[in-house]
Every structure is written in C-alpha cells, then in structure tokens.
Design a protein around this motif. Structure first.
Motif, PDB file in Angstrom:
ATOM      1  N   TYR A   1       6.574   9.468  -1.358  1.00 56.90           N
ATOM      2  CA  TYR A   1       5.574   8.976  -2.380  1.00 56.90           C
ATOM      3  C   TYR A   1       5.575   9.972  -3.443  1.00 56.90           C
ATOM      4  O   TYR A   1       5.466  10.807  -3.449  1.00 56.90           O
ATOM      5  CB  TYR A   1       4.183   8.897  -1.570  1.00 56.90           C
ATOM      6  N   LYS A   2       5.931   9.151  -4.819  1.00 55.15           N
ATOM      7  CA  LYS A   2       5.885   9.711  -6.032  1.00 55.15           C
ATOM      8  C   LYS A   2       4.643   9.776  -6.382  1.00 55.15           C
ATOM      9  O   LYS A   2       4.143   8.915  -7.287  1.00 55.15           O
ATOM     10  CB  LYS A   2       6.851   8.690  -6.897  1.00 55.15           C
TER      11      LYS A   2
ATOM     12  N   PHE B   1      12.623   7.877  -4.715  1.00 52.89           N
ATOM     13  CA  PHE B   1      11.488   7.466  -4.123  1.00 52.89           C
ATOM     14  C   PHE B   1      11.156   5.984  -4.016  1.00 52.89           C
ATOM     15  O   PHE B   1      11.844   5.245  -4.569  1.00 52.89           O
ATOM     16  CB  PHE B   1      10.567   8.129  -5.484  1.00 52.89           C
ATOM     17  N   PRO B   2      10.168   5.578  -3.183  1.00 50.70           N
ATOM     18  CA  PRO B   2       9.749   4.149  -3.062  1.00 50.70           C
ATOM     19  C   PRO B   2       8.846   3.779  -4.166  1.00 50.70           C
ATOM     20  O   PRO B   2       8.314   4.444  -4.721  1.00 50.70           O
ATOM     21  CB  PRO B   2       9.007   4.577  -1.583  1.00 50.70           C
ATOM     22  N   SER B   3       9.082   2.426  -4.252  1.00 48.40           N
ATOM     23  CA  SER B   3       8.099   1.702  -5.594  1.00 48.40           C
ATOM     24  C   SER B   3       8.142   0.273  -5.261  1.00 48.40           C
ATOM     25  O   SER B   3       8.934  -0.314  -4.607  1.00 48.40           O
ATOM     26  CB  SER B   3       8.995   1.888  -6.776  1.00 48.40           C
ATOM     27  N   GLU B   4       6.702  -0.303  -5.543  1.00 48.66           N
ATOM     28  CA  GLU B   4       6.652  -1.584  -5.361  1.00 48.66           C
ATOM     29  C   GLU B   4       7.323  -2.503  -6.582  1.00 48.66           C
ATOM     30  O   GLU B   4       7.367  -3.657  -6.491  1.00 48.66           O
ATOM     31  CB  GLU B   4       5.188  -1.898  -5.516  1.00 48.66           C
TER      32      GLU B   4
ATOM     33  N   SER C   1       0.796  -1.212  -0.060  1.00 48.94           N
ATOM     34  CA  SER C   1       0.059  -0.094  -0.123  1.00 48.94           C
ATOM     35  C   SER C   1       0.923   1.180   0.096  1.00 48.94           C
ATOM     36  O   SER C   1       2.006   1.182   0.168  1.00 48.94           O
ATOM     37  CB  SER C   1      -0.867   0.052   1.320  1.00 48.94           C
ATOM     38  N   ASP C   2       0.130   2.495  -0.243  1.00 40.96           N
ATOM     39  CA  ASP C   2       1.014   3.660  -0.118  1.00 40.96           C
ATOM     40  C   ASP C   2       1.582   3.953   1.104  1.00 40.96           C
ATOM     41  O   ASP C   2       2.597   4.726   1.384  1.00 40.96           O
ATOM     42  CB  ASP C   2      -0.023   5.015  -0.450  1.00 40.96           C
ATOM     43  N   ASP C   3       0.782   3.624   2.270  1.00 37.22           N
ATOM     44  CA  ASP C   3       1.592   3.725   3.549  1.00 37.22           C
ATOM     45  C   ASP C   3       2.797   2.806   3.725  1.00 37.22           C
ATOM     46  O   ASP C   3       3.688   3.268   4.439  1.00 37.22           O
ATOM     47  CB  ASP C   3       0.416   3.292   4.681  1.00 37.22           C
TER      48      ASP C   3
END
Length: 671
Positions: A551-552, A573-576, A449-451
């Motif tokens: 969060y991008k 930036f963070p990414s899944e 999730s975004d969190d």
C-alpha cells in the motif's frame, strides 16, 4: 477559467439534458460551398466539417455530406404512423420488452398511451402500439428502412432500399465495390457479414471512417448474402473468427450444436475461414445467458487477455439511456451572476473542485457515447454532501425509468442513495470512496478499497516471486500485514527494524548477490522509509534489488523519500488507476485539452472512464447486473472495472493495477 466554463456547463445541463441526435445526408450540387450548405441547414461550418472531415479538402459534386437533423425533422419527416396494434399486457411484460417485440421505442409507446407517463403497465391492460413507415416525401433520409411485417420477438429485420445500388451484379471480388448507407444500430461486424467481407477488409476500403454514424456511405464488396440484415439483440451477437479456431472450438465456445451454427451462418457450408463474421447465440433455448467456454488446447490465448472486453464493439441496446449524476456542488452558495464569487468558492472548496472535475469528464464520456450511437438523458442533482438532501431529492423526483445513478461522492451519501432506491432496483455506482460500503443489493463500489489493493499485491507477489530472494521489512505498526505476507510467502526473510531506522549492515545480512532480491517495505514512518530507501539505493549498485509495498501511503510522497531512489529500485505498488502516458496519443486527452486548455487530472479521467463504462455496459448487456454476470474486465484511459458480488450483498470492483516507477521517473504497468 476552466472551472468557470464547467460551472456554466453545469447550469446548462440543468435545463437541457438529452444527448440524442439524428442525421440526414445532403448531395453536393455544383457551386455549393461549406458556407452555403451550413447556412441552408442552419448549422455551423465547424459542425459540418466535424461530421464530414473530407470536406476540408474541398467539396466534390454529388458527394454525400452528413447533416444533423433538428428534433422536429427527425421526429416528423423520417417516420409516420399508419396504424396501431392493440396489445393486451401479460405478466412480467415491460415497456422495454414491448419496445423490442414491436421494434419501436419506449417513448413511442408512451406517446400514444398517455397514461403510461404517470403509471406503470398493468396486467391485462390494452395499449396501442404504433406502426410506422418511412415518409416517402422526405428524400435523402438516414433511416432507409420500411416495415414489412411485425418481426418475431427479439428480432428487428431491416430491408435496405437503394435502387441504384441493387442494380449491381453480385461478385466475390473485393476489387469491385458498391455503396452502402449506414442505418441506425448497424455495426462493422454486421455490415462485413452482409457483404461477405472481413472487418479488416471493410476498414481497408474505408480508411477515413472511424465511428459509424447513420447516413455515412461506405464502400463495400458486391457479394451480398441472400438474407435480410438482422440487427443483433439480446439473443444474438456477431463474432469474428480468429486464427487457429475450428468449428468444434466455436461450438464449445458458444455452446451450440454444429448444425445450428451452420443454420445461423449458411456460408459455413463452404468451410470455416479466418476473419469470417458469424452470427452466434447469447442464450440457450430456455432464455438463459450462455457462459462462454474457451478451448485453450485449440486456441491457446492467455485467459487474462480473453477476459478483457471492448464493449464499444459489442453494442446491442441502443435505447436512450436514462442516467442520473449526483454530486456535492453546493451550488446554493454560488452567485450565478458573479464569476469572482464562483472562483473564490472553487478555490476554497476541494470537494467542489473534485465534483466539477468529475462532472467535466462525465460530459465528455456522454459525448463519446453519442458518437457510438448511444443517446443519453442526463439528470444532474446537487447532493450538497448531505444524506438528508439525497433522500429528499429521490423522494421528490421520479427514478422509475433510471438505468443507473453515478454518485453520490462519499460513503454516507452513496449508501443513502442506494438505500432509497433499493425497492426500485436502480443501480447506484459509488465513484470515489474506498471505504467499505454497506451491503446493499443495488450498490456498486467502483473504487477498490485499501484492503483490495493489498490483496492484489500479495497475489502478484505469490505469482511472480518464484526463484527470488524475498525480504520483508515491516515495523511494529504493520504487524497485521506482515503476518499476511509471511503466510503467503513462507520462504521470505524477515527484518525487524529498531527505532524506526534501518542500516545497510542489517539489510546486507539477508541479501543474496546470486539472484534477484525482492524487498517488501511496510511502514508509515518517515524515518524508516527514508533510511530504508536510501540504504537500498546505495546497495543496488552491487545487488539486483526491486522494492515493493502492499500500500503506497502518503509517507512515500514526503521529502524524506527521494523519488530518484524509488526509480532506481523500480518501486512497485498497487493502485486503482494508472497514470495515462502523455507521450501516447489519446482522443479523450486531446479533446479535453483542446476544450479546456489543460491536461485532465485523475478525477476528470475517472469521471470519463466510469461514466463511459456505465453507458457501454448498458448498451452491450442491457443492465449493469447482467454485465456483472458476464464477468468481464473493461479498461479505459486510466481505470479498469471488474465487478464482483459481495457475499452479503452489493458489488465491488476487483480490478487493480500493479504500477512500477521506472528509472526516468515515469510510471508503467508492471508485467
């Protein structure tokens, strides 16, 4: 054109969904050609050359070629029933446990106990277990094994038969070699152990052999261990000794006494050597799964490296996997006889495009799993993006033997599927949604999730910002995340922009020319992101500045934010997922481009990564839940998976990437 091909594949899979294959081998005779052999076995020349790439350089008399067998051949000519064992079903026994105990497949048991097709095992019921032997009238078969006596529960003992090979005299010299025909379920680890070799030595003798296929002949050493080959199961696995490991560290790692380890591996009496292949336990005396313990003092390898696992090298359960794919195709709207109708619908329906992309990746994953020896029965259902259709589909079909459901695509339908299958304990893996899902015990959220992305970036900043001048720029709308950042990074300097704009002079007041400046930018305002990135880009000429965000959001993709500026600032930036590097050769990317003429997009890659991960977890750990207990990280083309239990039920994927945009605008995983 690509989507039309995929739709055709989809309609095909509705009628044929098994991906299993057996093989035999053919000895080349004088005068035979690729064409004549392919005609003899009713296969294409392309298939023959794919299984035997060395044949492209010409056929050699007496060479062995791997030939795919028809289902009738593989069922009737390799094994036959000679007798039956009567078995009284005990409490907690299942078809799967009985198949392991007697060394037969679940399908074999059902075939001779027809009632089990429509009902489950009953306590006290008497069933007939078939006893097979090899049909001696069928020459050159792949499965070179015969039944001696029923093995002890949990072990399958195979005795190889090849009179010509066994006339060779044992030798400890790798310079002398013999031939070994691969049997089903064998691994490089098991073969290397049998002949007293390391995996590297085995691979050096067979440089052309990648994935092991039954029937292929390998060159091996002549020093054969004086004991039967034991195919690994839930109780044991193979392990290759690493440099700097000791007998003591191995007893700690696998929680086994030294004398027990030596009993499992008699070669240890002559001392432990790097590269040895050991048989090690996976369970204690009570049947509980062992937790590995790393002795970091003796084997100082980074824990992040230890936690990643290549499941393709740890496969144990080769039973056919029953997989269900549930995606919103809305195929009732497609006229199967009209290509123009299909194209028009695909162009208008984004969800359908995503579903077809995901589906094409899933098919490639099933083919890849088949190459590793994992057969799959695939059932595909159209959810029509409707929760009612999902529950109706589950009620109308038998899901009792399903190993896993991948899908549905969106939140509501995923939750409905998990709820409907909760009593059967069938795991449902939600492939796409990043929204918080309901706490259902069988529901797995594969996309963070975004969190989770924000928490991952905060953890990265905490771990790596020592000695840096940390600056937080956040507008009023981002006050919640700003509070978390301040709490995690108490020494950070705070900049509060006015009217969604920021100037160089404001930023200059908090910069430090003597050290690195890490700037964390939190906003969805086009004005603030545009002015901040432009100002930081100019100031980076005389200062060391790196830009971060937790969060991008889509605003970073707007025209107001110049990509070249983000590249100069080494934007993190963070990414899944990570974007695959097109400059690096990848078998999946190449195979997909060859098949469809396109580089696969992120939805296709996700379909491949997620489906392959599910199949490998089932083959390596038995069940999805057992793989979660093992606390392993798996990684594929673009995605990685580390499932953890939620406090109130269900599971989530805690594996994310911290991505960095480089000056040449390529992406890489941040160190």
């Amino acid at each position: 054109m690509r989507f039309v091909i995929i739709i055709c594949l989809f309609f095909q899979v509705l009628t044929t969904s098994a991906f299993g294959q057996a093989y035999q081998y053919h000895t080349v005779a004088a005068g035979e050609t690729v064409y004549s052999i392919s005609n003899k076995y009713d296969i294409s020349q392309e298939t023959l050359l794919k299984l035997n790439p060395e044949a492209k350089e010409g056929l050699q008399v007496n060479a062995k070629l791997v030939i795919p067998m028809s289902s009738e051949q593989s069922e009737s000519s390799v094994k036959k029933v000679v007798s039956f064992n009567s078995h009284k079903v005990q409490k907690k026994e299942t078809l799967y446990s009985l198949s392991k105990q007697y060394g037969v497949s679940v399908d074999d048991i059902k075939k001779y106990n027809k009632q089990l097709y429509s009902k489950e095992l009953q306590n006290g019921e008497i069933i007939q277990i078939p006893v097979f032997v090899i049909d001696e009238s069928a020459p050159d078969k792949v499965i070179i094994a015969e039944k001696k006596e029923r093995p002890a529960p949990g072990k399958v003992i195979i005795e190889e038969r090849n009179p010509e090979v066994f006339n060779s005299k044992p030798s400890s010299q790798i310079g002398k070699t013999r031939e070994h025909i691969i049997i089903p379920k064998e691994t490089k680890y098991g073969i290397a152990r049998k002949y007293g070799m390391t995996v590297k030595e085995l691979e050096a003798l067979n440089p052309r052999v990648g994935v092991l296929q039954p029937g292929i002949m390998l060159k091996v050493g002549t020093n054969v261990l004086d004991q039967p080959v034991i195919i690994t199961d839930d109780a044991f696995e193979f392990y290759e000794v690493q440099p700097q490991e000791t007998l003591y560290s191995l007893t700690r790692r696998f929680q086994v006494a030294e004398d027990s380890l030596v009993a499992l591996n008699p070669a240890l009496k002559d001392g432990l050597k790097w590269g040895m292949i050991l048989k090690v336990p996976t369970k204690d005396s009570k049947g509980n799964k062992l937790e590995e313990v790393e002795d970091l003092a003796e084997n100082p390898i980074a824990t992040s490296e230890l936690s990643k696992m290549d499941l393709s090298k740890n496969l144990k359960n080769f039973e056919t996997k029953n997989l269900v794919l549930m995606l919103p195709y809305n195929l009732s709207k497609i006229n199967k006889d009209s290509i123009s109708n299909a194209k028009e619908l695909i162009q208008k329906d984004r969800v359908l495009r995503i579903s077809l992309d995901f589906y094409s990746g899933a098919l490639m994953a099933i083919e890849r799993a088949k190459e590793l020896g994992i057969s799959t029965n695939l059932r595909v259902y159209d959810t029509q993006n409707n929760s009612g259709k999902v529950s109706q589909t589950i009620a109308a079909n038998d899901f009792r033997n399903v190993d896993a459901v991948i899908g549905p695509l969106l939140q509501a339908t995923s939750e409905e599927a998990a709820s409907s299958l909760m009593n059967l304990k069938v795991p449902v893996i939600s492939p796409m949604t990043n929204r918080e899902l309901k706490a259902l015990p069988n529901l797995y959220q594969s996309r963070p999730s975004d969190d989770m992305l924000r928490e991952g970036m905060i953890a990265y900043l905490q771990s790596n910002s020592q000695g840096k001048n940390v600056i937080i720029i956040a507008d009023a709308a981002s006050s919640a995340i700003k509070s978390k950042l301040v709490s995690a990074l108490p020494l950070a300097r705070i900049v509060n922009p006015q009217a969604n704009n920021i100037t160089e002079s404001t930023i200059a007041s908090v910069l430090d020319k003597s050290r690195e400046n890490w700037v964390i930018l939190e906003s969805e305002s086009i004005g603030l992101l545009g002015s901040a990135t432009s100002a930081l880009n100019r100031m980076a000429r005389n200062n060391r500045i790196t830009l971060f965000t937790t969060y991008k959001n889509s605003t970073f993709e707007s025209d107001a934010v110049v990509n070249e500026h983000l590249g100069e600032l080494r934007f993190h930036f963070p990414s899944e997922y990570k974007e695959f590097d097109e400059s690096v050769t990848d078998s999946f990317i190449e195979a997909y481009e060859t098949k469809y003429g396109y580089i696969p997009n992120k939805y296709t890659v996700r379909g491949y990564d997620l489906t392959l991960d599910v199949l490998l977890r089932l083959a390596a750990m038995g069940t999805i839940e057992e793989s979660v207990k093992a606390n392993i990280i798996t990684e594929y083309v673009e995605n990685k998976f580390l499932y953890k239990p939620k406090t109130n039920g269900g599971f989530y994927n805690d594996a994310i990437y911290i991505m960095q945009l480089n000056k040449d605008l390529t992406l890489s995983v941040a160190k």
